[in-house]
Design a protein around this motif. Structure first.
Motif, short mmCIF file in Angstrom:
data_model
loop_
_atom_site.label_atom_id
_atom_site.label_comp_id
_atom_site.label_asym_id
_atom_site.label_seq_id
_atom_site.Cartn_x
_atom_site.Cartn_y
_atom_site.Cartn_z
N LEU A 250 3.86 14.70 10.17
CA LEU A 250 4.94 14.71 11.16
C LEU A 250 6.26 14.24 10.56
CD1 LEU A 250 3.03 13.46 14.31
CD2 LEU A 250 3.78 15.78 13.79
N ASP A 251 6.21 13.18 9.76
CA ASP A 251 7.42 12.68 9.10
C ASP A 251 8.02 13.74 8.18
OD1 ASP A 251 7.11 10.26 10.40
OD2 ASP A 251 6.26 9.22 8.65
N THR A 252 7.17 14.41 7.43
CA THR A 252 7.63 15.45 6.50
C THR A 252 8.19 16.65 7.24
OG1 THR A 252 5.94 14.72 4.92
CG2 THR A 252 6.97 16.84 4.49
N ALA A 253 7.50 17.09 8.28
CA ALA A 253 7.98 18.23 9.08
C ALA A 253 9.30 17.90 9.75
CB ALA A 253 6.93 18.63 10.11
N ARG A 254 9.40 16.68 10.27
CA ARG A 254 10.63 16.24 10.93
C ARG A 254 11.80 16.26 9.93
NH1 ARG A 254 8.20 12.01 13.10
NH2 ARG A 254 7.54 13.08 14.97
N ALA A 255 11.55 15.73 8.74
CA ALA A 255 12.60 15.67 7.71
C ALA A 255 13.04 17.07 7.28
CB ALA A 255 12.09 14.89 6.49
N ARG A 256 12.14 18.04 7.36
CA ARG A 256 12.46 19.42 6.96
C ARG A 256 12.91 20.27 8.14
NH1 ARG A 256 11.28 16.64 3.28
NH2 ARG A 256 9.95 17.06 1.51
N GLY A 257 12.82 19.73 9.35
CA GLY A 257 13.18 20.49 10.54
C GLY A 257 12.24 21.66 10.79
N ALA A 258 10.95 21.46 10.47
CA ALA A 258 9.97 22.55 10.57
C ALA A 258 9.06 22.38 11.78
CB ALA A 258 9.12 22.60 9.30
N LEU A 259 8.87 23.46 12.52
CA LEU A 259 7.90 23.49 13.60
C LEU A 259 6.56 23.97 13.04
CD1 LEU A 259 9.67 25.04 16.72
CD2 LEU A 259 8.74 22.74 16.48
N LEU A 260 5.46 23.44 13.60
CA LEU A 260 4.11 23.73 13.13
C LEU A 260 3.27 24.39 14.22
CD1 LEU A 260 3.43 20.21 11.59
CD2 LEU A 260 4.34 22.22 10.39
N ALA A 261 2.30 25.19 13.78
CA ALA A 261 1.30 25.76 14.68
C ALA A 261 -0.06 25.73 13.99
CB ALA A 261 1.66 27.20 15.05
N THR A 262 -1.13 25.73 14.78
CA THR A 262 -2.47 25.76 14.24
C THR A 262 -3.27 26.89 14.90
OG1 THR A 262 -3.31 24.20 15.91
CG2 THR A 262 -2.51 23.26 13.84
N ALA A 263 -4.21 27.43 14.14
CA ALA A 263 -5.17 28.41 14.66
C ALA A 263 -6.54 27.94 14.20
CB ALA A 263 -4.86 29.80 14.13
N GLU A 264 -7.37 27.52 15.14
CA GLU A 264 -8.62 26.86 14.78
C GLU A 264 -9.83 27.56 15.36
OE1 GLU A 264 -8.42 22.47 15.05
OE2 GLU A 264 -6.46 22.82 15.99
N SER A 265 -10.87 27.60 14.55
CA SER A 265 -12.16 28.06 15.02
C SER A 265 -13.17 26.92 14.91
CB SER A 265 -12.61 29.30 14.22
OG SER A 265 -13.79 29.81 14.78
N CYS A 266 -13.67 26.65 13.71
CA CYS A 266 -14.76 25.67 13.56
C CYS A 266 -14.37 24.25 13.95
CB CYS A 266 -15.31 25.71 12.14
SG CYS A 266 -14.13 25.26 10.86
N THR A 267 -13.09 23.94 13.98
CA THR A 267 -12.65 22.59 14.36
C THR A 267 -12.39 22.45 15.85
OG1 THR A 267 -10.44 23.25 13.66
CG2 THR A 267 -11.72 21.89 12.11
N GLY A 268 -12.34 23.54 16.57
CA GLY A 268 -12.22 23.49 18.02
C GLY A 268 -11.04 22.70 18.55
N GLY A 269 -9.93 22.70 17.85
CA GLY A 269 -8.74 22.00 18.31
C GLY A 269 -8.52 20.62 17.71
N LEU A 270 -9.40 20.21 16.80
CA LEU A 270 -9.27 18.87 16.22
C LEU A 270 -8.01 18.68 15.37
CD1 LEU A 270 -12.97 18.15 15.13
CD2 LEU A 270 -11.72 17.16 17.07
N ILE A 271 -7.54 19.75 14.74
CA ILE A 271 -6.31 19.63 13.94
C ILE A 271 -5.13 19.39 14.87
CG2 ILE A 271 -4.77 20.76 12.29
CD1 ILE A 271 -7.29 22.46 11.45
N ALA A 272 -5.01 20.21 15.91
CA ALA A 272 -3.95 20.01 16.90
C ALA A 272 -4.08 18.63 17.54
CB ALA A 272 -3.99 21.10 17.96
N GLY A 273 -5.31 18.22 17.81
CA GLY A 273 -5.55 16.90 18.39
C GLY A 273 -5.09 15.77 17.49
N ALA A 274 -5.34 15.90 16.19
CA ALA A 274 -4.92 14.87 15.24
C ALA A 274 -3.39 14.77 15.18
CB ALA A 274 -5.48 15.17 13.85
N ILE A 275 -2.74 15.93 15.23
CA ILE A 275 -1.28 15.96 15.18
C ILE A 275 -0.70 15.35 16.46
CG2 ILE A 275 0.74 17.49 15.17
CD1 ILE A 275 -0.96 19.39 13.35
#
Length: 164
Positions: free
Chosen positions: A12-37
């Protein structure tokens, strides 16, 4: 394995510093990556959206995965990871999207063993890259946690590389 929360904070700190928006596409993790973020307060300024596409139908409907790619390569493949990442990028305002598809376990086959996860990383200003990691038969929970950590590290690496 690196702890998830510090990795998510660093992302989040790195994305904020770069002004970058993020997206995730998950199968086996069932949303855990988005949840962690999104576990980290203030994540809404850099996290656009996440797609949980556990079924093949969801992958096709939500991310535009081609049926012929599924038929030829199967859901656990770099080809599907690429289409998932590209689909998430195309269907979001994000500059960077990560995708994961794999076999968390239990089970698997000789050709696609438990613990195999395919990753995709798509950038708005560059090409999509893929990789496969064999975490091994660590058990479902550990494979999923290792996948989350690796996906977060891929995003951090892409943002850091972009700054050079």
């Amino acid at each position: 394995m690196e702890e998830i929360a510090p990795l998510a904070r660093r992302l989040l700190d790195t994305a904020r510093a770069r002004g970058a928006l993020l997206a995730t596409a998950e199968s086996c993790t069932g949303g855990l990556i988005a949840g962690a973020i999104t576990e980290i307060p203030g994540s809404s300024d850099v996290f656009d959206r996440g797609f949980v596409t556990y079924s093949n139908a969801a992958k096709q409907e939500m991310l535009g995965i081609r049926p012929e790619t599924l038929a030829t390569h199967g859901a656990v493949s770099e080809e599907i990871a690429r289409e998932m990442a590209d689909g998430a990028l195309a269907r979001s305002a994000a500059a960077l999207a990560v995708s994961v598809t794999g076999i968390a376990g239990p089970g698997g086959s000789e050709h696609k063993p438990e613990g195999r996860v395919c990753f995709g990383l798509a950038r708005r200003d560059g090409s999509t890259v893929t990789e496969t990691v064999d975490f091994g038969a660590l058990g479902r929970e550990m494979v999923r946690q290792a996948t989350v950590a690796h996906a977060l590290a891929l995003l951090i690496g892409a943002l850091t590389e972009r700054a050079r």
